[in-house]
Design a protein around this motif. Structure first.
Motif, short mmCIF file in Angstrom:
data_model
loop_
_atom_site.label_atom_id
_atom_site.label_comp_id
_atom_site.label_asym_id
_atom_site.label_seq_id
_atom_site.Cartn_x
_atom_site.Cartn_y
_atom_site.Cartn_z
N GLN A 277 0.85 -1.19 0.00
CA GLN A 277 0.00 0.00 0.00
C GLN A 277 0.88 1.24 0.00
N ALA A 278 0.62 2.15 -0.96
CA ALA A 278 1.44 3.36 -1.09
C ALA A 278 0.84 4.49 -0.26
N LEU A 279 1.71 5.36 0.21
CA LEU A 279 1.25 6.55 0.93
C LEU A 279 0.80 7.59 -0.09
N CYS A 280 -0.37 8.17 0.16
CA CYS A 280 -0.90 9.20 -0.74
C CYS A 280 0.10 10.35 -0.88
N GLU A 281 0.06 10.99 -2.04
CA GLU A 281 0.87 12.19 -2.23
C GLU A 281 0.46 13.24 -1.21
N ASP A 282 1.35 14.16 -0.94
CA ASP A 282 1.10 15.26 -0.01
C ASP A 282 1.08 14.82 1.46
N TYR A 283 1.55 13.61 1.74
CA TYR A 283 1.70 13.16 3.12
C TYR A 283 3.12 12.64 3.31
N HIS A 284 3.62 12.73 4.53
CA HIS A 284 4.93 12.16 4.84
C HIS A 284 4.90 11.57 6.25
N LEU A 285 5.93 10.78 6.55
CA LEU A 285 6.00 10.08 7.83
C LEU A 285 6.95 10.79 8.79
N GLU A 286 6.59 10.72 10.08
CA GLU A 286 7.49 11.14 11.15
C GLU A 286 7.44 10.07 12.24
N TYR A 287 8.54 9.99 13.01
CA TYR A 287 8.64 8.95 14.04
C TYR A 287 9.04 9.58 15.37
#
Length: 214
Positions: free
Chosen positions: A106-116
């Motif tokens: 499953q791909a992450l939608c454009e305009d979103y990013h991950l943080e941890y």
């Protein structure tokens, strides 16, 4: 998973739940456990792997509001067994997945990013929108051989974009990086269908009761 509810699994899950919330670790209380939550609307929680005399006796002793009793049982099993002052809460579902989850890739939608973020034994995965809003978040806590998924939330305006599925798979990667494939969580009614779509199975119904303030 065992047909009988495992005292050990419930203890590991509750330990992870406490670590996730930065609370004291659970203490043994007869055949169950006690956690000092310390919130206005949840002072203490008692958790029991089965509906037994320890649970029922405690329900008769407590008259104070905002002390939660929780047990691996169905609402019907509990509601006719405890005094009328107790209020049954919406049902929960203990669920497990021995992995791998479905919908991999499953791909992450454009305009979103991950943080941890990391604390205790907890890793937080956040999906952040382009405008900086927190769109979806979840936690994973490793306790021995069990990976516990906790506080999985997608904000209303960011739903139906596959974020929750992507988030779960990111959390699974963390478990697998620790060589753990035993996954566990407690789902709400709304979350249950999502987890089932990823291959999770029901371990036990899970019900809570509380005496509300007058």
């Amino acid at each position: 998973m065992e047909s009988k509810i495992s005292h050990s699994i419930v203890e590991k899950w509750l330990k992870a739940w406490s670590l996730s919330r930065k609370l004291p670790l659970p203490a043994q209380y007869k055949s169950g456990f006690r956690v000092e939550v310390g919130e206005e609307n949840q002072k203490v929680r008692y958790v029991f792997p089965e509906l037994n005399n320890d649970f029922l006796d405690l329900s008769k002793l407590i008259n104070e509001p905002w002390i939660y009793l929780k047990v691996c049982a169905s609402p019907d099993e509990v509601k006719n067994s405890v005094p009328e002052r107790w209020e049954i809460q919406p049902p929960g579902y203990m669920m497990y997945c021995l992995g791998p989850m479905k919908n991999r890739g499953q791909a992450l939608c454009e305009d979103y990013h991950l943080e941890y973020e990391k604390y205790n034994s907890t890793t937080v995965v956040k999906i952040i929108a382009e405008n900086g809003e927190l769109a979806s978040t979840g936690r994973i806590v490793m306790v021995d051989d069990l990976a516990v998924y906790d506080r999985i939330i997608t904000e209303e305006k960011h739903r139906r974009k596959g974020l929750a599925v992507f988030l779960m798979l990111e959390l699974e990667k963390i478990a697998l990086s620790n060589d753990i494939c035993n996954n566990f969580l407690v789902a709400t009614e709304d979350g249950k269908m999502l987890y089932e779509s990823l291959g999770w199975k029901l371990y036990s119904p899970y019900i809570s009761i509380v005496i509300p303030a007058n």
